[in-house]
Design a protein around this motif. Structure first.
Motif, PDB file in Angstrom:
ATOM      1  N   ALA A  46       0.710  -7.182  13.395  1.00  0.00           N
ATOM      2  CA  ALA A  46      -0.228  -5.901  13.447  1.00  0.00           C
ATOM      3  C   ALA A  46      -1.787  -6.390  14.044  1.00  0.00           C
ATOM      4  O   ALA A  46      -2.327  -7.257  13.610  1.00  0.00           O
ATOM      5  N   VAL A  47      -2.114  -5.695  15.139  1.00  0.00           N
ATOM      6  CA  VAL A  47      -3.246  -5.974  15.938  1.00  0.00           C
ATOM      7  C   VAL A  47      -3.553  -4.817  16.752  1.00  0.00           C
ATOM      8  O   VAL A  47      -2.739  -3.983  17.383  1.00  0.00           O
ATOM      9  N   ILE A  48      -5.017  -4.563  16.800  1.00  0.00           N
ATOM     10  CA  ILE A  48      -5.388  -3.418  17.677  1.00  0.00           C
ATOM     11  C   ILE A  48      -6.206  -3.932  18.736  1.00  0.00           C
ATOM     12  O   ILE A  48      -6.933  -4.668  18.433  1.00  0.00           O
ATOM     13  N   THR A  49      -5.793  -3.567  20.016  1.00  0.00           N
ATOM     14  CA  THR A  49      -6.366  -4.291  21.103  1.00  0.00           C
ATOM     15  C   THR A  49      -7.154  -2.907  21.732  1.00  0.00           C
ATOM     16  O   THR A  49      -6.747  -1.804  21.839  1.00  0.00           O
ATOM     17  N   TYR A  50      -8.133  -3.237  22.524  1.00  0.00           N
ATOM     18  CA  TYR A  50      -9.239  -2.254  23.010  1.00  0.00           C
ATOM     19  C   TYR A  50      -9.656  -2.718  24.141  1.00  0.00           C
ATOM     20  O   TYR A  50     -10.202  -3.827  24.259  1.00  0.00           O
ATOM     21  N   GLY A  51     -10.169  -1.948  25.146  1.00  0.00           N
ATOM     22  CA  GLY A  51     -10.793  -2.334  26.298  1.00  0.00           C
ATOM     23  C   GLY A  51     -12.266  -1.640  26.379  1.00  0.00           C
ATOM     24  O   GLY A  51     -12.600  -1.217  25.367  1.00  0.00           O
ATOM     25  N   ALA A  52     -12.888  -2.154  27.312  1.00  0.00           N
ATOM     26  CA  ALA A  52     -14.474  -1.813  27.600  1.00  0.00           C
ATOM     27  C   ALA A  52     -14.684  -0.495  27.383  1.00  0.00           C
ATOM     28  O   ALA A  52     -15.659   0.086  26.939  1.00  0.00           O
ATOM     29  N   GLY A  53     -13.779   0.494  27.719  1.00  0.00           N
ATOM     30  CA  GLY A  53     -14.028   1.805  28.033  1.00  0.00           C
ATOM     31  C   GLY A  53     -13.411   2.631  26.907  1.00  0.00           C
ATOM     32  O   GLY A  53     -13.810   3.820  26.368  1.00  0.00           O
ATOM     33  N   THR A  54     -12.983   1.757  25.734  1.00  0.00           N
ATOM     34  CA  THR A  54     -12.861   2.403  24.324  1.00  0.00           C
ATOM     35  C   THR A  54     -14.075   2.605  23.561  1.00  0.00           C
ATOM     36  O   THR A  54     -14.790   1.710  23.123  1.00  0.00           O
ATOM     37  N   PRO A  55     -14.555   4.071  23.138  1.00  0.00           N
ATOM     38  CA  PRO A  55     -15.588   4.280  22.391  1.00  0.00           C
ATOM     39  C   PRO A  55     -15.582   3.782  21.222  1.00  0.00           C
ATOM     40  O   PRO A  55     -14.432   3.880  20.434  1.00  0.00           O
ATOM     41  N   HIS A  56     -16.693   2.969  20.678  1.00  0.00           N
ATOM     42  CA  HIS A  56     -16.389   2.227  19.488  1.00  0.00           C
ATOM     43  C   HIS A  56     -16.199   3.122  18.206  1.00  0.00           C
ATOM     44  O   HIS A  56     -15.704   2.798  17.114  1.00  0.00           O
ATOM     45  N   GLN A  57     -16.700   4.404  18.285  1.00  0.00           N
ATOM     46  CA  GLN A  57     -16.355   5.417  17.191  1.00  0.00           C
ATOM     47  C   GLN A  57     -14.982   5.789  16.784  1.00  0.00           C
ATOM     48  O   GLN A  57     -14.487   6.275  15.945  1.00  0.00           O
ATOM     49  N   GLU A  58     -14.037   5.708  18.068  1.00  0.00           N
ATOM     50  CA  GLU A  58     -12.747   5.810  17.954  1.00  0.00           C
ATOM     51  C   GLU A  58     -12.122   4.619  17.499  1.00  0.00           C
ATOM     52  O   GLU A  58     -10.698   4.620  17.047  1.00  0.00           O
ATOM     53  N   LEU A  59     -12.509   3.480  17.008  1.00  0.00           N
ATOM     54  CA  LEU A  59     -11.811   2.343  16.402  1.00  0.00           C
ATOM     55  C   LEU A  59     -12.045   2.453  14.993  1.00  0.00           C
ATOM     56  O   LEU A  59     -12.995   3.016  14.208  1.00  0.00           O
ATOM     57  N   PRO A  60     -10.894   2.008  14.191  1.00  0.00           N
ATOM     58  CA  PRO A  60     -10.916   1.804  12.830  1.00  0.00           C
ATOM     59  C   PRO A  60     -11.886   1.062  12.211  1.00  0.00           C
ATOM     60  O   PRO A  60     -12.171   0.191  12.823  1.00  0.00           O
ATOM     61  N   GLN A  61     -12.878   1.405  11.188  1.00  0.00           N
ATOM     62  CA  GLN A  61     -13.796   0.754  10.468  1.00  0.00           C
ATOM     63  C   GLN A  61     -13.465   0.025   9.444  1.00  0.00           C
ATOM     64  O   GLN A  61     -13.756  -1.154   9.495  1.00  0.00           O
ATOM     65  N   ASP A  62     -12.462   0.468   8.635  1.00  0.00           N
ATOM     66  CA  ASP A  62     -12.294  -0.280   7.538  1.00  0.00           C
ATOM     67  C   ASP A  62     -10.723  -0.780   7.597  1.00  0.00           C
ATOM     68  O   ASP A  62      -9.791   0.328   7.251  1.00  0.00           O
ATOM     69  N   THR A  63     -10.046  -1.551   8.194  1.00  0.00           N
ATOM     70  CA  THR A  63      -8.914  -2.031   8.402  1.00  0.00           C
ATOM     71  C   THR A  63      -8.820  -3.479   8.282  1.00  0.00           C
ATOM     72  O   THR A  63      -9.597  -4.264   8.699  1.00  0.00           O
ATOM     73  N   ARG A  72      -8.918  -5.006  29.844  1.00  0.00           N
ATOM     74  CA  ARG A  72      -8.241  -3.965  30.703  1.00  0.00           C
ATOM     75  C   ARG A  72      -9.014  -2.464  30.260  1.00  0.00           C
ATOM     76  O   ARG A  72      -9.744  -2.560  29.145  1.00  0.00           O
ATOM     77  N   GLY A  73      -8.771  -1.636  30.993  1.00  0.00           N
ATOM     78  CA  GLY A  73      -9.096  -0.134  30.641  1.00  0.00           C
ATOM     79  C   GLY A  73      -8.281   0.395  29.485  1.00  0.00           C
ATOM     80  O   GLY A  73      -7.395  -0.321  29.054  1.00  0.00           O
ATOM     81  N   GLY A  74      -8.318   1.638  29.517  1.00  0.00           N
ATOM     82  CA  GLY A  74      -7.460   2.362  28.577  1.00  0.00           C
ATOM     83  C   GLY A  74      -8.082   2.486  27.291  1.00  0.00           C
ATOM     84  O   GLY A  74      -9.210   2.037  26.858  1.00  0.00           O
ATOM     85  N   GLN A  75      -7.469   3.225  26.356  1.00  0.00           N
ATOM     86  CA  GLN A  75      -7.723   3.346  24.995  1.00  0.00           C
ATOM     87  C   GLN A  75      -7.317   2.434  24.258  1.00  0.00           C
ATOM     88  O   GLN A  75      -6.349   1.510  24.445  1.00  0.00           O
TER      89      GLN A  75
END
Length: 152
Positions: A46-63, A72-75
């Motif tokens: 299990a891993v969550i990858t995100y690019g520079a364009g991903t708004p930080h508020q859309e990332l899980p906080q407590d995981t 890369r771009g994208g969500q």
């Protein structure tokens, strides 16, 4: 477009950082012409990858799932255990990026169909992910389920 030779490599589960390091080596080798085009199939813990364009508020906080920033771009994308991932290492000078995506889509649709999952490609707006859907085996009337996607 004619058939092209493609080496398939099955790696089972590989930690994300290890897979990135191996892919970087394969890209260098492909650029040097020491290896041919290849498709690497694997899973990640299990891993969550995100690019520079991903708004930080859309990332899980407590995981407990690691968050990894990537180039890369994208969500944000969550890779879970058992999720089959295919990484393609190919010479883009021999095929354009759009041809490669279409070639991979057609191959996956054909493979799903041969397994009894009639699949279709959904047309998507420009700059969005393409995805494939399938109906349940033996039934053409079932609502489609998401099966795969090609992203940035």
């Amino acid at each position: 477009m004619g058939e092209r030779w493609l080496e398939r490599i099955d790696l089972s589960e590989v930690p994300y950082a290890d897979a990135v390091a191996q892919m970087q080596q394969w890209v260098r080798q492909r650029q040097e012409g020491t290896i041919r085009d290849r498709l690497v199939l694997l899973t990640h813990p299990a891993v969550i990858t995100y690019g520079a364009g991903t708004p930080h508020q859309e990332l899980p906080q407590d995981t407990a799932i690691p968050l990894v920033e990537v180039d890369r771009g994208g969500q944000a994308t969550c890779h879970g255990p058992g999720q089959l991932i295919g990484y393609l290492v190919a010479n883009l000078r021999e095929r354009g990026p759009a041809d490669i995506v279409r070639w991979m889509e057609n191959g996956l649709i054909s493979a799903l169909d041969s397994l009894g999952f009639p699949a279709v490609r959904r047309e998507t707006p420009p700059r969005s992910r393409a995805w494939w859907a399938y109906g349940h085996p033996g039934t053409r009337s079932s609502p489609p389920s998401a099966c795969g996607s090609a992203g940035e």
